[in-house]
Design a protein around this motif. Structure first.
Motif, PDB file in Angstrom:
ATOM      1  N   GLU A   1      27.458  65.912 -20.416  1.00 42.23           N
ATOM      2  CA  GLU A   1      26.392  65.937 -21.656  1.00 42.23           C
ATOM      3  C   GLU A   1      27.212  66.640 -22.613  1.00 42.23           C
ATOM      4  OE1 GLU A   1      22.930  68.011 -20.732  1.00 42.23           O
ATOM      5  OE2 GLU A   1      22.104  66.335 -19.686  1.00 42.23           O
ATOM      6  N   MET A   2      27.044  66.014 -23.843  1.00 40.00           N
ATOM      7  CA  MET A   2      27.968  66.220 -25.163  1.00 40.00           C
ATOM      8  C   MET A   2      27.065  66.903 -26.182  1.00 40.00           C
ATOM      9  SD  MET A   2      30.798  63.534 -25.356  1.00 40.00           S
ATOM     10  CE  MET A   2      32.139  64.395 -25.976  1.00 40.00           C
ATOM     11  N   TYR A   3      27.261  68.295 -26.665  1.00 39.51           N
ATOM     12  CA  TYR A   3      26.556  68.943 -27.768  1.00 39.51           C
ATOM     13  C   TYR A   3      27.371  69.040 -28.957  1.00 39.51           C
ATOM     14  CZ  TYR A   3      23.101  69.564 -24.085  1.00 39.51           C
ATOM     15  OH  TYR A   3      22.355  69.425 -23.174  1.00 39.51           O
ATOM     16  N   GLY A   4      26.934  68.120 -30.145  1.00 37.48           N
ATOM     17  CA  GLY A   4      27.731  68.509 -31.341  1.00 37.48           C
ATOM     18  C   GLY A   4      27.778  67.156 -32.177  1.00 37.48           C
ATOM     19  N   ASP A   5      28.293  67.347 -33.271  1.00 37.73           N
ATOM     20  CA  ASP A   5      28.333  66.208 -34.050  1.00 37.73           C
ATOM     21  C   ASP A   5      29.725  66.077 -34.826  1.00 37.73           C
ATOM     22  OD1 ASP A   5      27.815  63.609 -35.279  1.00 37.73           O
ATOM     23  OD2 ASP A   5      25.929  64.334 -36.242  1.00 37.73           O
ATOM     24  N   GLY A   6      30.237  64.800 -35.306  1.00 41.24           N
ATOM     25  CA  GLY A   6      31.347  64.828 -36.210  1.00 41.24           C
ATOM     26  C   GLY A   6      31.833  63.504 -36.267  1.00 41.24           C
ATOM     27  N   PRO A   7      33.077  63.186 -36.825  1.00 38.04           N
ATOM     28  CA  PRO A   7      33.732  61.862 -36.996  1.00 38.04           C
ATOM     29  C   PRO A   7      34.149  60.856 -35.892  1.00 38.04           C
ATOM     30  CG  PRO A   7      35.267  63.664 -37.280  1.00 38.04           C
ATOM     31  CD  PRO A   7      33.902  64.322 -37.148  1.00 38.04           C
ATOM     32  N   VAL A   8      34.068  61.613 -34.746  1.00 31.03           N
ATOM     33  CA  VAL A   8      34.520  60.873 -33.424  1.00 31.03           C
ATOM     34  C   VAL A   8      33.510  60.550 -32.587  1.00 31.03           C
ATOM     35  CG1 VAL A   8      35.911  61.175 -31.186  1.00 31.03           C
ATOM     36  CG2 VAL A   8      36.565  62.518 -33.297  1.00 31.03           C
ATOM     37  N   VAL A   9      32.051  60.583 -33.158  1.00 29.13           N
ATOM     38  CA  VAL A   9      30.975  60.306 -32.262  1.00 29.13           C
ATOM     39  C   VAL A   9      31.072  58.899 -31.990  1.00 29.13           C
ATOM     40  CG1 VAL A   9      28.391  60.066 -32.322  1.00 29.13           C
ATOM     41  CG2 VAL A   9      29.500  62.245 -32.833  1.00 29.13           C
ATOM     42  N   GLU A  10      31.046  57.999 -33.220  1.00 30.30           N
ATOM     43  CA  GLU A  10      31.106  56.632 -33.206  1.00 30.30           C
ATOM     44  C   GLU A  10      32.258  55.980 -32.060  1.00 30.30           C
ATOM     45  OE1 GLU A  10      28.636  54.768 -34.261  1.00 30.30           O
ATOM     46  OE2 GLU A  10      27.843  56.786 -35.018  1.00 30.30           O
ATOM     47  N   ASP A  11      33.328  56.433 -32.047  1.00 31.17           N
ATOM     48  CA  ASP A  11      34.284  55.999 -31.267  1.00 31.17           C
ATOM     49  C   ASP A  11      33.784  56.471 -29.802  1.00 31.17           C
ATOM     50  OD1 ASP A  11      36.150  55.414 -33.394  1.00 31.17           O
ATOM     51  OD2 ASP A  11      37.115  57.161 -33.284  1.00 31.17           O
ATOM     52  N   ILE A  12      33.193  57.378 -29.410  1.00 33.11           N
ATOM     53  CA  ILE A  12      32.815  57.817 -28.000  1.00 33.11           C
ATOM     54  C   ILE A  12      31.604  56.776 -27.733  1.00 33.11           C
ATOM     55  CG2 ILE A  12      31.501  59.385 -26.700  1.00 33.11           C
ATOM     56  CD1 ILE A  12      33.110  61.738 -28.422  1.00 33.11           C
ATOM     57  N   LYS A  13      30.932  56.510 -28.676  1.00 34.23           N
ATOM     58  CA  LYS A  13      29.706  55.579 -28.465  1.00 34.23           C
ATOM     59  C   LYS A  13      30.332  53.980 -27.886  1.00 34.23           C
ATOM     60  CE  LYS A  13      26.161  57.940 -31.082  1.00 34.23           C
ATOM     61  NZ  LYS A  13      25.185  57.573 -32.265  1.00 34.23           N
ATOM     62  N   TRP A  14      31.245  53.919 -28.643  1.00 28.02           N
ATOM     63  CA  TRP A  14      31.857  52.385 -28.230  1.00 28.02           C
ATOM     64  C   TRP A  14      32.511  52.354 -27.051  1.00 28.02           C
ATOM     65  CZ3 TRP A  14      37.240  51.875 -27.630  1.00 28.02           C
ATOM     66  CH2 TRP A  14      37.647  50.391 -27.517  1.00 28.02           C
ATOM     67  N   TYR A  15      33.407  53.551 -26.778  1.00 22.30           N
ATOM     68  CA  TYR A  15      34.040  53.823 -25.475  1.00 22.30           C
ATOM     69  C   TYR A  15      33.182  53.809 -24.440  1.00 22.30           C
ATOM     70  CZ  TYR A  15      37.627  55.454 -22.202  1.00 22.30           C
ATOM     71  OH  TYR A  15      38.452  55.671 -21.070  1.00 22.30           O
ATOM     72  N   ARG A  16      32.041  54.406 -24.512  1.00 24.95           N
ATOM     73  CA  ARG A  16      31.079  54.554 -23.275  1.00 24.95           C
ATOM     74  C   ARG A  16      30.477  52.980 -22.927  1.00 24.95           C
ATOM     75  NH1 ARG A  16      25.763  57.708 -24.472  1.00 24.95           N
ATOM     76  NH2 ARG A  16      25.916  56.506 -26.080  1.00 24.95           N
ATOM     77  N   LYS A  17      30.113  52.430 -23.930  1.00 27.87           N
ATOM     78  CA  LYS A  17      29.772  50.947 -23.883  1.00 27.87           C
ATOM     79  C   LYS A  17      30.774  50.042 -23.448  1.00 27.87           C
ATOM     80  CE  LYS A  17      27.306  47.346 -26.372  1.00 27.87           C
ATOM     81  NZ  LYS A  17      26.842  46.862 -27.743  1.00 27.87           N
TER      82      LYS A  17
END
Length: 370
Positions: free
Chosen positions: A232-248
């Motif tokens: 579970e990840m708590y926080g926000d910032g510029p890397v979020v979209e990269d993480i979302k893509w990587y998860r998918k």
């Protein structure tokens, strides 16, 4: 007592109240409660949002000085031109104060650390919130501050508060800490059996320095090596979209959940129920989230930077990662299946972290101001 605080941290007015960065405000509330009057010298304007919290004591004076910035030719030129004025303002305020408190590192704090040399009889403290490790690579301005503050020939009548215990330090260097919880926040630790699936969490800015993307990659590699683990990840910032893509792309949407920024009480409950906290930072001062997770018995998996080895007792209270670029998922997986070792780390982590509460923090501050 008249306290003077000099800092690069922004202090602004929102909705008729004076606010600043929330963790900083919580600490300064303790300092301000011990004195008769407080004056802040700091910037009063900020670009972009501020995760702000109002000061409990609103009746204080603020002297606004712009930040000294040297990122561009124009900002450097403006900063150089304003240094003489800022030096006069700082010296006059220092002269009138009973106790001078510098918040380092920062360019305004660097200027103030130079000026305080001319006032050897004034009682002073400096809180160095960055990495004090003498062996670490630091910007020139940071190294200059560290040298001035620890030079007992130049700097008189000052205690310098630093994170961690370091060898061969001058007598004015004092190991310090930052607390999050009070004694009455202590509750029984939730029993963990460290059975799979292990519940890991990440707390912090989703930016390159904290390595959140690498944290997600680590979870994927651990799962690939046969360990059942979620994050579970708590926080926000510029890397979020990269993480979302990587998860998918890697089919781990259900195993890695992004919670975004959440209020403190939500993160607190997550700490209580997590088995592990993962923080692979490139640099740190005092990693507050590590101390908070340890307070609730979560075992930290952390990079070996700044005072972190001291915090976790060199693998006694957690797992140190010496090379985050080459962790070795199989090796780490073996450590995470040793339930007895994890239970002992959890116990040791909670006992250590619970020494450092806001109550003990307040007592330390009171001693410093006496």
């Amino acid at each position: 007592m008249k306290l003077l605080v000099i800092t690069d941290a922004h202090l602004i007015t929102q909705n008729g109240q004076k606010v600043a960065y929330a963790p900083y405000v919580k600490e300064m509330n303790l300092w301000m409660s011990q004195v008769d009057h407080t004056t802040f010298i700091c910037p009063n304007k900020i670009r972009g949002p501020l995760l702000g919290l109002p000061f409990k004591i609103q009746d204080f004076k603020q002297i606004a000085l712009r930040r000294l910035e040297f990122h561009t030719l124009i900002s450097a030129l403006i900063s150089f031109l304003t240094i003489p004025y800022q030096a006069i303002v700082l010296w006059n305020a220092m002269r009138k104060a009973d106790h001078i408190h510098l918040r380092c590192p920062g360019n305004l704090a660097l200027l103030a650390s130079m000026i305080q040399v001319t006032l050897p009889r004034k009682r002073k403290t400096a809180k160095y919130a960055g990495n004090w490790d003498p062996e670490s690579k630091q910007p020139l301005a940071y190294n200059m501050q560290k040298w001035i503050l620890s030079n007992t020939v130049l700097t008189k009548n000052m205690q310098v508060l630093v994170y961690g215990k370091w060898k061969s330090q001058t007598k004015n260097i004092k190991p310090f800490f930052t607390a999050s919880y009070y004694n009455n926040d202590k509750e029984p630790i939730i029993d963990r059996n460290f059975k799979q699936p292990l519940k890991a969490m990440y707390v912090g800015t989703m930016g390159a320095n904290k390595r959140p993307f690498e944290t997600v990659q680590l979870i994927k590699f651990l799962r690939s090596s046969g360990l059942d683990i979620t994050l579970e990840m708590y926080g926000d910032g510029p890397v979020v979209e990269d993480i979302k893509w990587y998860r998918k792309e890697n089919g781990i949407l259900d195993q890695i959940v992004i919670r975004g920024n959440q209020p403190g009480h939500v993160v607190k409950e997550a700490y209580k129920n997590a088995d592990l906290l993962i923080l692979l930072s490139k640099s740190e001062g005092w990693p507050k989230v590590v101390a908070e997770a340890m307070f609730w018995g979560a075992v930290p998996i952390v990079s070996s930077v700044s005072c972190v080895p001291w915090m976790i007792g060199n693998d006694k209270r957690g797992i140190l990662i010496h090379d985050p670029e080459h962790i070795g998922a199989e090796y780490l997986g073996k450590q995470l299946t040793n339930k007895e070792a994890l239970l002992e780390m959890s116990k040791e982590a909670a006992e250590w972290s619970r020494q450092y509460t806001m109550d003990t923090f307040a007592q330390e501050i009171k001693k410093l101001l006496q």
